[in-house]
Scaffold this motif. Structure first.
Motif, PDB file in Angstrom:
ATOM      1  N   ASN A 242      39.773  45.243  39.086  1.00 21.07           N
ATOM      2  CA  ASN A 242      39.687  43.842  39.493  1.00 21.07           C
ATOM      3  C   ASN A 242      38.252  43.331  39.547  1.00 21.07           C
ATOM      4  N   ALA A 253      35.384  41.383  43.977  1.00 20.82           N
ATOM      5  CA  ALA A 253      36.142  40.737  45.053  1.00 20.82           C
ATOM      6  C   ALA A 253      35.446  40.956  46.394  1.00 20.82           C
ATOM      7  N   PHE A 269      38.648  36.453  44.750  1.00 19.65           N
ATOM      8  CA  PHE A 269      37.890  36.680  43.522  1.00 19.65           C
ATOM      9  C   PHE A 269      36.863  35.575  43.262  1.00 19.65           C
ATOM     10  N   ARG A 285      44.561  40.551  37.577  1.00 17.34           N
ATOM     11  CA  ARG A 285      44.308  41.112  38.897  1.00 17.34           C
ATOM     12  C   ARG A 285      45.533  41.918  39.339  1.00 17.34           C
TER      13      ARG A 285
END
Length: 310
Positions: A242, A253, A269, A285
């Protein structure tokens, strides 16, 4: 081998998943359209522990657009796919209904319950500004796995692949990217029940409010129920990939988390910086949420995550 979970689809409304041994409805995935002011979008509510205690809230009087667990976009190229008032730099929150968009269910490509105790919901959605133009397609996959009635825990995984269908970039932001401190919420968002106010927040090496805006692979929130005795713990985990966005490098993140005046968690994010999605590019994601009875300690969380691959 575990018994297959029960899945009931009320077409046009919701899908409900039930653990057969206890009869507990683990969650409902609701996809019917709701009020335009609340930026209608699918959501999971109620989510319950295996003992049957709820761990989500729905339309609380402080934020009517908070609905269980849902994918959101608080600032998206000048539009609000979060719901409610819009945060404007230098002006604060304003009622701007012409900026409130929506996410629309298109179809389910898969709704299956397997004999190994897993469930898969694969859905196609579209994202729209207020005027209804198509801005993005999403491929979403929600899965249930690792249901363990003896341990009192089960896991939900959520994957979203969002593709920009505009001829110009989509700019994901948050109130913090627009000038409000400690308000970097956007993306997958959980609102806990009122009873979870003042709950305990943990990561592997930190505890409490100072976790806001920091980075960590997982975050755990423990709260005590109203109505029934005991606690529950939710462990939120975001996949390592991610923190990367295609060939343009990382976009890590940061955790948005509050336990006062309400319980909320989002692995944002676009907390401090906007995320720019070019035309035709896809933002992917992947998350896991573990729902457990009891007040889990760090050692229990670490052991669970080490033993349960996803």
């Amino acid at each position: 081998m575990p018994e297959a979970l029960r899945v009931v689809h009320a077409h046009g409304d919701r899908i409900t998943v039930t653990e057969p041994a206890t009869g507990v409805e683990l969650f409902s995935y609701v996809y019917r359209p709701e009020a335009a002011w609340e930026a209608p979008k699918p959501y999971l509510h109620p989510i319950r522990t295996l003992s049957g205690a709820p761990v989500t809230d729905y339309r609380p009087n402080d934020h009517r657009w908070h609905k269980g667990l849902q994918m959101t976009a608080s600032h998206l190229s000048g539009q609000n796919l979060w719901g409610g008032n819009c945060y404007v730099r230098g002006e604060g929150y304003r009622a701007l209904p012409e900026r409130v968009g929506s996410m629309a269910h298109v179809a389910f490509d898969e709704v299956t319950a397997r004999e190994d105790g897993t469930v898969t919901l694969a859905e196609r959605l579209t994202w729209h500004p207020y005027d209804g133009e198509l801005w993005a397609d999403e491929q979403r996959r929600v899965e249930v796995r690792d249901v363990d009635t003896a341990a009192g825990s089960w896991a939900l995984t959520w994957s979203s692949a969002i593709t920009n269908r505009r001829a110009e970039p989509l700019r994901f932001g948050s109130p913090t990217t627009h000038g409000r401190e400690l308000a970097g919420y956007t993306g997958l968002f959980w609102r806990g029940p009122r009873a979870f106010r003042d709950g305990r927040v943990l990561t592997a090496d930190a505890e409490g409010p100072q976790i806001m805006g920091t980075q960590a692979p997982w975050l755990a929130y423990s709260g005590e129920h109203d109505g029934v005795d005991g606690h529950a713990t939710l462990v939120f985990e975001h996949a390592e990939e991610n923190d990367h966005l295609g060939e343009r490098g990382g976009h890590p993140a940061h955790w948005f988390v509050r336990n006062e005046p309400f319980a909320a968690v989002a692995p944002s994010f676009a907390y401090f910086d906007e995320l720019v999605l070019e035309p035709g590019e896809t933002l992917s994601r992947r998350y896991r949420v573990v729902v457990a009875d009891g007040r889990w300690e760090r050692e229990e969380i670490a052991k669970y995550l080490a033993e349960h691959a996803w």
